[in-house]
Design an enzyme around this catalytic site. Structure first.
Site, mmCIF file in Angstrom:
data_model
loop_
_atom_site.group_PDB
_atom_site.id
_atom_site.type_symbol
_atom_site.label_atom_id
_atom_site.label_comp_id
_atom_site.label_asym_id
_atom_site.label_seq_id
_atom_site.Cartn_x
_atom_site.Cartn_y
_atom_site.Cartn_z
ATOM 1 N N GLU A 117 0.917 -1.210 -0.107
ATOM 2 C CA GLU A 117 0.127 -0.010 -0.122
ATOM 3 C C GLU A 117 0.784 1.248 0.055
ATOM 4 O OE1 GLU A 117 -2.942 0.382 3.017
ATOM 5 O OE2 GLU A 117 -3.234 -1.871 2.741
ATOM 6 N N LYS B 62 2.309 4.391 1.557
ATOM 7 C CA LYS B 62 2.529 4.964 2.893
ATOM 8 C C LYS B 62 2.315 6.404 2.912
ATOM 9 C CE LYS B 62 5.283 4.512 7.095
ATOM 10 N NZ LYS B 62 5.058 6.044 7.570
ATOM 11 N N ARG C 69 -2.365 9.636 11.696
ATOM 12 C CA ARG C 69 -3.284 8.154 11.696
ATOM 13 C C ARG C 69 -4.387 8.631 12.494
ATOM 14 N NH1 ARG C 69 -0.614 2.575 12.696
ATOM 15 N NH2 ARG C 69 -2.712 1.279 12.883
ATOM 16 N N ARG D 279 -3.398 8.397 17.127
ATOM 17 C CA ARG D 279 -2.502 7.015 17.486
ATOM 18 C C ARG D 279 -2.369 6.955 18.909
ATOM 19 N NH1 ARG D 279 2.435 5.468 13.616
ATOM 20 N NH2 ARG D 279 3.924 5.131 15.436
ATOM 21 N N GLU E 152 -5.504 7.143 7.212
ATOM 22 C CA GLU E 152 -4.240 8.253 7.450
ATOM 23 C C GLU E 152 -4.874 9.628 6.881
ATOM 24 O OE1 GLU E 152 -1.307 7.813 8.996
ATOM 25 O OE2 GLU E 152 0.186 9.197 8.394
ATOM 26 N N PHE F 108 -7.246 2.156 5.395
ATOM 27 C CA PHE F 108 -6.510 1.233 5.172
ATOM 28 C C PHE F 108 -6.919 0.162 5.842
ATOM 29 C CE2 PHE F 108 -3.703 3.899 7.765
ATOM 30 C CZ PHE F 108 -3.587 3.174 8.884
ATOM 31 N N ARG G 244 4.137 -3.983 17.465
ATOM 32 C CA ARG G 244 4.986 -3.934 16.293
ATOM 33 C C ARG G 244 5.393 -5.333 15.949
ATOM 34 N NH1 ARG G 244 7.210 0.682 14.716
ATOM 35 N NH2 ARG G 244 7.158 1.558 16.938
ATOM 36 N N LYS H 112 7.237 -1.500 7.039
ATOM 37 C CA LYS H 112 7.401 -0.288 6.232
ATOM 38 C C LYS H 112 8.620 -0.212 5.613
ATOM 39 C CE LYS H 112 8.733 2.001 10.622
ATOM 40 N NZ LYS H 112 8.402 2.918 11.783
HETATM 41 P P1 AMP Z 1 5.918 5.082 11.118
HETATM 42 O O1 AMP Z 1 5.031 6.342 11.844
HETATM 43 O O2 AMP Z 1 6.979 5.524 10.524
HETATM 44 O O3 AMP Z 1 6.291 4.229 12.435
HETATM 45 O O4 AMP Z 1 4.620 4.164 10.049
HETATM 46 C C1 AMP Z 1 3.622 3.755 10.464
HETATM 47 C C2 AMP Z 1 2.504 4.797 10.294
HETATM 48 O O5 AMP Z 1 2.347 4.711 8.899
HETATM 49 C C3 AMP Z 1 1.298 4.284 10.782
HETATM 50 O O6 AMP Z 1 1.141 4.627 12.166
HETATM 51 C C4 AMP Z 1 0.321 5.170 9.909
HETATM 52 O O7 AMP Z 1 0.180 6.242 10.455
HETATM 53 C C5 AMP Z 1 0.970 5.499 8.510
HETATM 54 N N1 AMP Z 1 0.523 4.916 7.465
HETATM 55 C C6 AMP Z 1 0.263 5.577 6.086
HETATM 56 N N2 AMP Z 1 -0.115 4.698 5.323
HETATM 57 C C7 AMP Z 1 -0.350 3.623 6.073
HETATM 58 C C8 AMP Z 1 -1.123 2.284 5.138
HETATM 59 N N3 AMP Z 1 -1.380 2.252 3.905
HETATM 60 N N4 AMP Z 1 -1.099 1.224 6.149
HETATM 61 C C9 AMP Z 1 -0.618 1.335 7.545
HETATM 62 N N5 AMP Z 1 -0.349 2.629 7.842
HETATM 63 C C10 AMP Z 1 -0.160 3.686 7.032
#
Ligand code: AMP
Length: 582
Positions: free
Chosen positions: A249, A251, A256, A271, A301, A341, A418, A424
């Site tokens: 998907e 990102k 969030r 979040r 998001e 999502f 996690r 990611k």
């Molecule tokens: P990070 O903040 O770098 O740990 O990445 C995780 C965050 O990416 C999640 O908490 C979401 O806020 C965001 N996110 C963006 N697009 C997506 C997606 N398609 N699926 C899940 N999370 C997503």
């Protein structure tokens, strides 16, 4: 129950130098608490009155607390203020002052938990013109009947800084121990993750045992803890880890949002479980228009977009929506789009144990896409080259990377954890010199030369959920502009601590200490072994820890993340191992 018993437990927690001992101290105490009072006791153990998703309004300004201490002790104001300057902790000041107080009243009533909670609730709800004097009066009345030890923790509770270091995971360990459910620890944690309410879990466990705990489900109106993603350095490894096939998907880079939809309305949670509903009235409207079912919990998001073209904009733009006043203008000037999502509950059915493909299918079935709301762009791929193509398309569309999601039979929604079911992969991973980490500020060093008067550097930590402890990983001194440096003391002041926080493992001596709260995004060049830092040290030989070399602040304060959502020691260890072949 008497408040004294809770105070004595806090004192034991604070006095132990071994974090491993904390769950047993707490467990011993929880066993004595009447089941109907356990819920409240557990919130209070964390220095709160409510579960995580209820915004805490208990905090009292330092000067009001001082007023109450002076009133009760009848000590001269200068003496109390001087004590405060010396101790740096209003709890210690209250303890000393109450111990020295001039005895004027022999009719003192022992403090019951019920009375303490009643007055704290009064402090929480005091509003309007006389609210300050009401708060002082309620605290004074408690301090009047408090022992020195009780005074210490009453004042700490109203400052919002308990400093006993009992975080959620420690409390869950304690509950499992107290109620003979050590082997059910995972189920207890799941109940907490799907409810985000540690008090409910405690009460169910005390009153109905594990059967009642297992019956705790995702509920519309009660946010669940978000599922989080791991990271891997290459698309080949991502695909490999997910069994050769996965859903990719875009990102999106925004905020969030967990949307709770019911016939009575829509509530949006961040979040960190804060209520965001009033910040995104347009998103609420879009959801009401697009959702075709009765009730649901959906995740997505919220991304800032350009009104005319719909082009995605940098996440910073969405910060304009996090204000209290002038919402109408902000909605007009800073439009957003919600990319959904996940779907974790739909029309009465808890979907957290369904596979990701099934949840996605149900999400698709309950939503009519429209201008302000779409599903995340998704594609199932089976090769690294397809993944590469999708990744490039995501970057072209203005996204920060991609999320790879497992489509296997075990691809459940793992609330609050996690894991490698979601991975990611961001564009930062592409350049040799940069990977970003979300690190927690735990200390600061006084500035010298040009930085005299502001902080010269910050001491940063990762989180180790297994030990429920923060471990230092670098001294961060670059990437700050003057404006941010000037703002930092004010941002950190509410979290200041006169000594290293109990939840911190450190070998460094900082000039200032902070309770883990503020998360900053940091770029680093390399991870190396270090004799002075403690990150991941329990998994490394010779007492070494891991250090982030050449750390640099990216300019991004991760106020969407709590300290427990920071980069973990294990993530850092995996990255260290993936960069060095040994
Ligand atoms: P990070 O903040 O770098 O740990 O990445 C995780 C965050 O990416 C999640 O908490 C979401 O806020 C965001 N996110 C963006 N697009 C997506 C997606 N398609 N699926 C899940 N999370 C997503």
């Amino acid at each position: 129950m008497l408040y004294e018993e809770l105070a004595r437990c806090y004192d034991r927690l604070e006095g132990t130098s071994s974090r491993l001992e904390m769950p047993s101290i707490l467990a011993e105490f929880y066993q004595m608490v009447p089941p109907e009072e356990l819920r409240q006791v557990v919130y209070l153990t964390q220095g709160k009155l409510n579960p995580d998703h209820v915004t805490e309004k208990l905090g009292m300004a330092d000067k009001l607390i001082l007023r109450a201490i002076i009133e009760v002790s009848r000590l001269p104001e200068e003496q109390v203020t001087e004590l405060w300057m010396k101790e740096g902790d209003l709890g210690a000041v209250a303890e000393r002052a109450v111990a020295q107080k001039v005895q004027t009243n022999l009719f003192s009533q022992p403090l019951t938990l019920e009375r303490v909670v009643g007055n704290l609730r009064g402090i929480e709800s005091a509003e309007g013109r006389n609210s300050q004097s009401t708060k002082v009066k309620l605290l004074t009345s408690l301090l009047h009947d408090a022992s020195p030890l009780e005074a210490r923790y009453l004042c700490r509770t109203v400052t919002g800084r308990m400093r006993v270091g009992a975080a959620s995971m420690t409390i869950l360990d304690a509950l499992a121990l107290a109620f003979g459910a050590k082997e059910d620890r995972a189920d207890i944690e799941r109940a907490f993750n799907v409810s985000s309410d540690i008090g409910t879990v405690a009460q169910q466990l005390a009153e109905g045992g594990m059967e009642a705990v297992r019956a705790i489900e995702v509920q519309v109106g009660r946010p669940l803890r978000s599922m989080l993603a791991e990271r891997l350095p290459s698309l080949e490894e991502v695909l490999d880890k997910l069994g050769g096939v996965c859903a990719l998907e875009y990102k999106y880079d925004g905020v969030r949002v967990q949307a709770h939809i019911s016939p009575s309305g829509v509530t949006l949670y961040s979040r960190r479980l804060e209520d965001l509903t009033s910040n995104f009235p347009d998103v609420v409207e879009s959801l009401q228009r697009s959702f075709k079912g009765q009730e649901a919990i959906l995740e997505g998001e919220c991304v800032p977009v350009e009104r005319e073209s719909g082009r995605l904009l940098p996440f910073q733009e969405v910060a304009h929506r996090r204000r209290k006043f002038g919402m109408e203008e902000a909605v007009r000037d800073y439009p957003v789009r919600l990319f959904l999502f996940d779907c974790v509950k739909l029309d009465g059915e808890d979907l957290t144990l369904n596979t990701f493909p099934r949840r996605r299918e149900l999400l698709q079935s309950c939503i009519d896409e429209g201008e302000g709301l779409q599903l995340s762009r998704m594609e199932v791929v089976e090769s690294a080259s397809e993944a590469e193509e999708f990744f490039n398309a995501a970057l072209d569309a203005g996204c920060e990377g991609i999320m790879a999601k497992s489509v296997q039979d075990n691809s459940v929604y793992r609330a609050g954890s996690r894991g490698f079911l979601w991975i990611k992969y961001k564009k930062d991973y592409r350049s040799d010199l940069s990977d970003t980490f979300d690190l927690v500020v735990v200390g600061a060093f006084a500035g010298k030369g040009k930085r005299k008067g502001v902080y010269g550097a910050l001491l940063m930590a990762v989180y180790d959920p297994e030990g429920d402890v923060y471990q230092t990983v670098c001294k961060l001194g670059s990437g700050f502009d003057d404006a941010f440096l000037a703002e930092l003391p004010g941002m950190l002041e509410p979290h200041s601590s006169p000594s290293p926080p109990l939840s911190l493992s450190t070998r460094m001596e900082a000039d200032h200490w902070f309770e883990p709260a503020l998360v900053l995004e940091v770029m680093g060049a390399e991870i190396s072994l270090s004799p002075v830092h403690t990150a991941a040290s329990s998994s490394l030989p010779d007492g070494s820890g891991l250090a982030l070399r050449f750390p640099r602040f990216t300019g991004r304060v991760r106020d969407d993340k709590g300290p427990e959502q920071a980069t973990t020691a294990n993530e850092l260890l995996a990255m260290y191992r993936s960069q060095s072949p040994s």
